[in-house]
Design a protein around this motif. Structure first.
Motif, PDB file in Angstrom:
ATOM      1  N   UNK A 146      36.500  30.288  47.574  1.00 13.52           N
ATOM      2  CA  UNK A 146      37.811  30.935  47.440  1.00 13.52           C
ATOM      3  C   UNK A 146      38.044  31.416  46.008  1.00 13.52           C
ATOM      4  N   UNK A 147      37.649  30.620  45.035  1.00 18.20           N
ATOM      5  CA  UNK A 147      37.794  31.023  43.629  1.00 18.20           C
ATOM      6  C   UNK A 147      36.984  32.286  43.347  1.00 18.20           C
ATOM      7  N   UNK A 148      35.763  32.336  43.853  1.00 19.02           N
ATOM      8  CA  UNK A 148      34.903  33.502  43.610  1.00 19.02           C
ATOM      9  C   UNK A 148      35.477  34.762  44.251  1.00 19.02           C
ATOM     10  N   UNK A 183      35.172  40.366  49.369  1.00 24.81           N
ATOM     11  CA  UNK A 183      36.153  39.824  50.317  1.00 24.81           C
ATOM     12  C   UNK A 183      35.675  38.513  50.924  1.00 24.81           C
ATOM     13  N   UNK A 184      34.379  38.237  50.823  1.00 23.75           N
ATOM     14  CA  UNK A 184      33.783  36.968  51.249  1.00 23.75           C
ATOM     15  C   UNK A 184      32.740  36.589  50.210  1.00 23.75           C
ATOM     16  N   UNK A 217      28.466  42.329  37.899  1.00 25.58           N
ATOM     17  CA  UNK A 217      28.353  43.486  38.792  1.00 25.58           C
ATOM     18  C   UNK A 217      29.505  43.525  39.805  1.00 25.58           C
ATOM     19  N   UNK A 218      30.032  42.363  40.136  1.00 31.29           N
ATOM     20  CA  UNK A 218      31.136  42.277  41.096  1.00 31.29           C
ATOM     21  C   UNK A 218      32.489  42.107  40.393  1.00 31.29           C
TER      22      UNK A 218
END
Length: 167
Positions: A99-101, A108-109, A138-139
């Protein structure tokens, strides 16, 4: 907090990978030692406590999806009682690492970070990553969003002080 004595007690291997990635240069959090130790399930031993030097910042990283807090409370008290001049920082993961990530990146997942098909595969793949920092960057990792959510009521005793270790 800007001294050189910092120790991170992280819940599991995936948290160790994350913390170690955030400590890579340029550092996003205060550098320090990282030890896998579940502060929710286990109690710090006397031998662990005596290795904590005066002035050390002790950081507990833990999930909040299991509402059991007795050992965490005791671990915080043990550090405060037996480690002279130590400061405790808590990094509660609401509800868990995945959830933190999701909250601090553009996915979204969490499984999108590793290309995993299942949550079990994600944990295995995340722990095996050798380029975690590059993947997070990158994200669109926003470290300021990490560990900032309101914790479940049972964890209300935990101070919201993640900014103490963020650079």
């Amino acid at each position: 907090m800007r001294n050189n004595n910092c120790i991170y007690f992280v819940e599991g291997s995936c948290e160790k990978v994350l913390i170690d990635a955030l400590k890579e240069k340029p550092t996003l959090i205060v550098p320090g030692r990282t030890k896998v130790f579940n502060a929710i399930s286990n109690e710090l031993t006397r031998s662990m406590l005596v290795t904590i030097q005066s002035g050390t910042t002790v950081v507990f990283v833990f999930d909040t999806d299991v509402e059991i807090t007795e050992r965490l409370k005791k671990n915080i008290k043990l550090v405060s009682t037996y480690c002279t001049g130590a400061k405790v920082v808590c990094l509660p993961q609401v509800l868990n690492l995945e959830d933190e990530l999701v909250r601090c990146t553009d996915v979204s997942k969490a499984m999108e970070l590793t290309g995993s098909k299942t949550l079990k595969d994600f944990k295995r793949d995340f722990c095996a990553m050798t380029n975690c920092r590059a993947v997070l960057t990158r994200h669109q990792l926003d470290v300021l969003k990490l560990w900032t959510q309101n914790v479940p009521e049972v964890f209300a005793f935990v101070s919201a002080n993640s900014e103490e270790i963020k650079k």
